[in-house]
Design a protein around this motif. Structure first.
Motif, short mmCIF file in Angstrom:
data_model
loop_
_atom_site.label_atom_id
_atom_site.label_comp_id
_atom_site.label_asym_id
_atom_site.label_seq_id
_atom_site.Cartn_x
_atom_site.Cartn_y
_atom_site.Cartn_z
N LEU A 1 -6.14 -1.81 12.48
CA LEU A 1 -5.69 -1.08 11.17
C LEU A 1 -6.60 0.07 11.35
CD1 LEU A 1 -5.47 -3.26 8.44
CD2 LEU A 1 -3.56 -2.22 9.71
N ASN A 2 -7.29 0.19 11.77
CA ASN A 2 -7.90 2.10 11.34
C ASN A 2 -8.54 2.84 12.38
OD1 ASN A 2 -8.70 1.15 8.48
ND2 ASN A 2 -11.29 -0.47 9.32
N ASP A 3 -7.00 3.02 12.73
CA ASP A 3 -6.68 3.74 13.49
C ASP A 3 -5.53 4.81 13.76
OD1 ASP A 3 -5.43 4.95 16.75
OD2 ASP A 3 -7.27 3.84 17.37
N LEU A 4 -5.56 5.48 13.31
CA LEU A 4 -4.41 6.26 12.79
C LEU A 4 -3.20 6.71 14.21
CD1 LEU A 4 -6.08 9.69 10.33
CD2 LEU A 4 -4.78 7.15 9.29
N PHE A 5 -3.27 6.16 15.41
CA PHE A 5 -2.48 6.75 15.83
C PHE A 5 -1.95 5.15 15.94
CE2 PHE A 5 -0.52 4.12 19.80
CZ PHE A 5 -0.02 5.12 20.98
N PHE A 6 -2.43 3.96 15.75
CA PHE A 6 -1.56 2.75 15.41
C PHE A 6 -0.59 2.82 14.20
CE2 PHE A 6 -4.11 1.21 19.19
CZ PHE A 6 -3.36 0.99 19.52
N ILE B 1 1.02 -1.36 -0.11
CA ILE B 1 0.23 0.23 -0.09
C ILE B 1 1.13 1.31 -0.14
CG2 ILE B 1 -2.07 -1.01 0.97
CD1 ILE B 1 -1.27 0.41 3.59
N PRO B 2 0.40 1.94 -0.69
CA PRO B 2 1.19 3.69 -0.45
C PRO B 2 1.74 4.29 0.65
CG PRO B 2 -1.32 3.89 -1.73
CD PRO B 2 -1.06 2.54 -1.14
N TYR B 3 0.38 4.40 1.25
CA TYR B 3 1.03 5.13 2.56
C TYR B 3 0.16 4.52 3.89
CZ TYR B 3 -0.53 8.45 -0.69
OH TYR B 3 -0.47 8.76 -2.19
N LEU B 4 0.37 4.58 4.71
CA LEU B 4 -0.24 4.04 6.45
C LEU B 4 -1.36 5.32 6.58
CD1 LEU B 4 2.34 2.54 8.05
CD2 LEU B 4 0.93 0.85 7.67
N ASN B 5 -0.85 6.07 7.00
CA ASN B 5 -1.91 6.93 7.53
C ASN B 5 -2.42 7.67 6.84
OD1 ASN B 5 -0.28 7.14 10.26
ND2 ASN B 5 1.36 8.58 9.07
N ASP B 6 -3.49 6.99 6.28
CA ASP B 6 -4.67 7.07 5.95
C ASP B 6 -5.60 5.78 5.91
OD1 ASP B 6 -6.67 7.99 3.62
OD2 ASP B 6 -5.27 8.27 2.35
N PHE C 1 12.26 -9.66 22.51
CA PHE C 1 11.05 -9.78 22.16
C PHE C 1 10.52 -7.72 23.31
CE2 PHE C 1 6.68 -9.57 24.72
CZ PHE C 1 5.89 -9.30 23.56
N VAL C 2 10.03 -7.34 23.14
CA VAL C 2 9.10 -5.89 22.92
C VAL C 2 8.07 -5.72 23.15
CG1 VAL C 2 9.44 -2.77 23.12
CG2 VAL C 2 12.03 -5.08 22.79
N LEU C 3 7.20 -5.74 24.42
CA LEU C 3 6.30 -4.63 23.74
C LEU C 3 5.75 -2.76 23.87
CD1 LEU C 3 3.78 -5.96 26.55
CD2 LEU C 3 3.38 -6.51 24.72
N MET C 4 5.04 -2.99 23.29
CA MET C 4 4.64 -1.75 22.52
C MET C 4 3.55 -0.73 22.96
SD MET C 4 5.67 -0.32 19.62
CE MET C 4 3.99 -0.75 18.53
N ASP C 5 3.28 -0.04 23.55
CA ASP C 5 1.97 1.22 23.77
C ASP C 5 1.32 0.76 24.94
OD1 ASP C 5 0.16 2.77 22.23
OD2 ASP C 5 -1.09 0.95 22.76
#
Lengths: 345, 345
Positions: B74-79, A71-76, B147-151
């Motif tokens: 996926l549908n979260d611009l923070f992630f 995919i081209p961008y992630l923040n979309d 292994f690293v946990l994040m967020d």
């Protein structure tokens, strides 16, 4: 008595009465399927003569059970929705998805393609960057792997399997709507780096001419080098509104992220799109970005059917992987857009 | 005369005067580095005695040059912002990132972990789902791979390397700010399925008590089964505003997506957060979601430093992969949040 001969997974699914995804999982690993269903599939297989294509293909090709997606961008959120649809469809078919992101950079896009090839994925689905994609990247993938283009395509690659939106129809639909409820719309475009944006712009011009209206396209100039869609929409309309221009027009934005910026510019000038009874500012978009219903005003737009596009891209790729297609004939599938009437227009 | 002995990539980088990422690329494949730099590195290596740890490790472990990342949605611009930071840092270190998404489902999260292990990634960075994550998934990954946990992290996994935000600090910061400019805030929480949400709620309560104010938490009940954050924020405040409640309060939302819904509810009731001079409705969030500047009103919030979190997660994982750490000692890194003052509060 000879057993009935079954040639494809589709036929097998019907003959046994078990869904295609379940069959795929069974052939991948029977443990992925309930014991009861395993028994049913095995009993069914004993009744027919079937060399599972998919399974055979997997053995022949040393299938990895993985498909690659770029995919081209992630923040979309448009691309994350599309990717989600692809991932869900692929999971249902028992496949693992390896996603790479081009981060707006053709060099990274080319590297992503190399990564997918080095991992021996069974096939690749690519949503390209736009006119600064290196076409050689796509052509190399296509020459090496089952390959489907998704979302947008270069005019120079007509003979490649493609799944996307019918922008002639979708942009026509919202142009018609705006003409019906108010003044013929102005089209807020963007710098011409994006195939879909160009298709929508052309579709708007066509439709306006069919109605006998003069097309009016704004915003094709690059305002800032490092722009985001929202910034672009906001900057173009900020400049217009500051001069008292366009404040009572209908504005069709090339996509919803541009429209988010447009609505922001309107708010800064105390304008509330869609609230005028007859006439007054209206703003509409394209895509049905997930945040449209939460904007103030909620954005009227035309939805792309991301679910259908993602599912079709996966099913087409699977057909190619299984050798069920005539490889000399590319299949182009375009899904219609759907009007989403909200408050802004 | 014996050559100076160099033990780590850091020392080598300083001794040769070439950056760490460039060295990593060189050891991965000299072709990835400019010819002039290759010459410089080779000349440098001839002057010192060095068995490159990273390279040695890669040989010993049959390194694949890939790291795995699991994100919850996926549908979260923070992630997506966080993932972008990880991908950029990994690319700079010459690594390929294999991302899997849990799609809010612990079964898919567990399968994603299996996928990463079967691909022999060199290590994994995981942003877990929340309290419905299957903890065994994380523990299995940790037992098998660097292994690293994040967020966010379960309270039950204190001895795991972790990189995230200091919610005590970040939530304290915006609570202080809201107390300073208006009425002490109400906290608009969410159903208690998310470790970070709980940490922020606790941080809010602490800070309010330190100021001698009565904490007031709303929105912890599940309103719809299939909710999104925005829907939740909108539904909670819609119910309150419809009864004339909270219309002149400061409302601190557990995250920006909840705040987007909150602002939407305000708009439906003709309320414009942040516009009252003294008193009046104020709304603030947490995270600095990329769309905050484009909302109407633009959202005041406290930014998580996603760039730093992503970079640190990658650099910590690389240290573990290279064996440069004491594995019995987990490292917890918490980055501070930063106030982003806009219009809504």
């Amino acid at each position: 008595m000879s057993k009935p001969r079954i040639n494809t997974m589709e036929e097998l699914s019907i003959a046994i009465g078990v869904s295609r995804p379940t069959l795929s999982r069974f052939f991948q690993d029977p443990k992925l399927v309930k014991a009861k269903t395993v028994a049913r599939i095995e009993a069914g297989l004993a009744r027919v003569e079937y060399v599972p294509n998919f399974f055979a293909t997997r053995l022949n090709r040393k299938s990895t059970g993985m498909i690659g997606v770029i995919i081209p961008y992630l923040n979309d959120l448009f691309f994350t929705k599309l990717l989600e649809a692809v991932e869900v469809a692929a999971m249902e078919a028992g496949l693992t998805v390896i996603t790479q992101c081009s981060h707006s950079d053709p060099v990274i896009e080319a590297r992503a393609a190399e990564t997918l090839m080095s991992m021996n994925v069974d096939g690749a689905i690519v949503a390209p960057l736009g006119d600064h994609s290196n076409e050689a990247t796509q052509l190399k993938l296509k020459s090496r792997l089952p390959f489907v283009l998704m979302d947008s395509r270069p005019k120079t690659m007509p003979n490649v399997d493609f799944v996307g939106t019918n922008h002639q129809q979708s942009t026509g639909l919202i142009t018609d709507y705006l003409c019906r409820v108010g003044e013929p719309p102005v089209f807020l475009a963007m710098p011409r780096v994006n195939f879909n944006a160009l298709e929508r712009e052309a579709a708007y011009i066509n439709r306006m001419q069919e109605h006998g209206f003069e097309p009016e396209v704004i915003g094709t100039d690059l305002i800032q080098a490092n722009w985001h869609f929202e910034d672009h929409g906001e900057a173009v309309l900020e400049a217009a509104f500051a001069q008292g221009k366009l404040i009572d027009r209908s504005i069709l934005c090339v996509n919803d992220r541009v429209a988010i910026g447009a609505i922001r510019a309107a708010a800064r000038h105390g304008l509330m799109p869609g609230r005028g009874a007859n006439g007054g500012l209206r703003i509409a978009g394209h895509d049905d970005y997930p945040l449209c219903p939460y904007l103030n005003p909620a954005l009227t737009t035309v939805a792309q059917n991301t679910g259908a596009i993602g599912r079709k891209a996966v099913s087409r790729l699977l057909q190619i992987i299984r050798g069920e297609v005539d490889e000399s004939m590319a299949e182009i599938t375009l899904f219609d857009g759907e009007l989403k009437l909200r408050e802004s227009a």
